[in-house]
Design a protein around this motif. Sequence first.
Motif, PDB file in Angstrom:
ATOM      1  N   TYR A  28      -0.431  23.743  49.296  1.00 50.42           N
ATOM      2  CA  TYR A  28      -1.362  22.718  48.835  1.00 50.42           C
ATOM      3  C   TYR A  28      -2.081  22.043  49.997  1.00 50.42           C
ATOM      4  CZ  TYR A  28      -3.103  18.373  46.901  1.00 50.42           C
ATOM      5  OH  TYR A  28      -3.910  17.331  46.549  1.00 50.42           O
ATOM      6  N   GLU A  33      -7.255  22.914  46.929  1.00 48.42           N
ATOM      7  CA  GLU A  33      -7.383  22.450  45.551  1.00 48.42           C
ATOM      8  C   GLU A  33      -8.825  22.563  45.060  1.00 48.42           C
ATOM      9  OE1 GLU A  33      -5.999  18.700  42.789  1.00 48.42           O
ATOM     10  OE2 GLU A  33      -6.294  18.366  44.938  1.00 48.42           O
ATOM     11  N   ASN A  34      -9.783  22.154  45.886  1.00 49.68           N
ATOM     12  CA  ASN A  34     -11.191  22.215  45.481  1.00 49.68           C
ATOM     13  C   ASN A  34     -11.673  23.650  45.303  1.00 49.68           C
ATOM     14  OD1 ASN A  34     -11.459  19.429  45.486  1.00 49.68           O
ATOM     15  ND2 ASN A  34     -12.001  19.369  47.642  1.00 49.68           N
ATOM     16  N   LYS A  37     -10.137  25.095  42.097  1.00 50.99           N
ATOM     17  CA  LYS A  37     -10.785  24.556  40.898  1.00 50.99           C
ATOM     18  C   LYS A  37     -12.084  25.298  40.606  1.00 50.99           C
ATOM     19  CE  LYS A  37      -8.967  19.861  40.889  1.00 50.99           C
ATOM     20  NZ  LYS A  37      -9.273  18.434  41.104  1.00 50.99           N
ATOM     21  N   LEU A  40     -11.185  28.718  39.195  1.00 51.70           N
ATOM     22  CA  LEU A  40     -10.741  28.580  37.812  1.00 51.70           C
ATOM     23  C   LEU A  40     -11.930  28.335  36.885  1.00 51.70           C
ATOM     24  CD1 LEU A  40      -8.270  28.383  35.915  1.00 51.70           C
ATOM     25  CD2 LEU A  40      -8.254  25.937  36.379  1.00 51.70           C
ATOM     26  N   ARG A  41     -12.823  27.451  37.286  1.00 50.27           N
ATOM     27  CA  ARG A  41     -13.995  27.120  36.471  1.00 50.27           C
ATOM     28  C   ARG A  41     -14.923  28.322  36.298  1.00 50.27           C
ATOM     29  NH1 ARG A  41     -16.234  22.817  39.364  1.00 50.27           N
ATOM     30  NH2 ARG A  41     -17.580  24.279  40.436  1.00 50.27           N
ATOM     31  N   ASN A  47      -5.211  30.851  35.539  1.00 49.94           N
ATOM     32  CA  ASN A  47      -4.524  29.571  35.422  1.00 49.94           C
ATOM     33  C   ASN A  47      -4.119  29.088  36.807  1.00 49.94           C
ATOM     34  OD1 ASN A  47      -3.283  27.347  34.356  1.00 49.94           O
ATOM     35  ND2 ASN A  47      -1.510  28.442  33.559  1.00 49.94           N
ATOM     36  N   ARG A  49      -1.535  25.873  38.512  1.00 53.93           N
ATOM     37  CA  ARG A  49      -0.699  24.689  38.307  1.00 53.93           C
ATOM     38  C   ARG A  49      -0.073  24.272  39.630  1.00 53.93           C
ATOM     39  NH1 ARG A  49       2.467  28.837  36.271  1.00 53.93           N
ATOM     40  NH2 ARG A  49       4.572  28.890  37.115  1.00 53.93           N
ATOM     41  N   LYS A  50       0.125  22.968  39.762  1.00 56.34           N
ATOM     42  CA  LYS A  50       0.718  22.408  40.968  1.00 56.34           C
ATOM     43  C   LYS A  50       2.228  22.376  40.788  1.00 56.34           C
ATOM     44  CE  LYS A  50      -1.648  18.952  42.541  1.00 56.34           C
ATOM     45  NZ  LYS A  50      -2.131  17.595  42.834  1.00 56.34           N
TER      46      LYS A  50
END
Length: 136
Positions: A28, A33-34, A37, A40-41, A47, A49-50
């Motif tokens: 992480y 994370e960005n 995302k 994923l978008r 999928n 998940r943290k």
Amino acid sequence: MSKDTIANILTSIRNADMNKKRTVRIPYTNITENILKILLREGFIENMRKHQESNNLFFVLTLRHRRKRNRKGPDKTVLNLKRISRPGLRIYSNYQRIPRILGGMGIVILSTSRGIMTDREARLEGIGGEILCYIW
């Protein structure tokens, strides 16, 4: 010797894809994370998940596998990742010269003054930035 977290993310996903793994663990960071995302978008991963394990945060990704038409056998993804700007050679572009990948089928991930975004978002907002990677 420096750490290139973006290259590590892309390499982990690429290796898991080539070995037909369904899940990947990625350490992480805010940049991670960005970028995840966006993936994923845009539908490149299924999928995200943290997960925390003994004070270490990491993401568990589920990769998207697609079966080729008219072919029996193992599933294969249509996922190519390429790191562009790296610590030894930074590549910048204004919004008019952001490259189009496969005529708009792929995406370019940029780091701009307004955060990490795709090439389409950067063109709409009229801002350029550092080209992090190509994904198609």
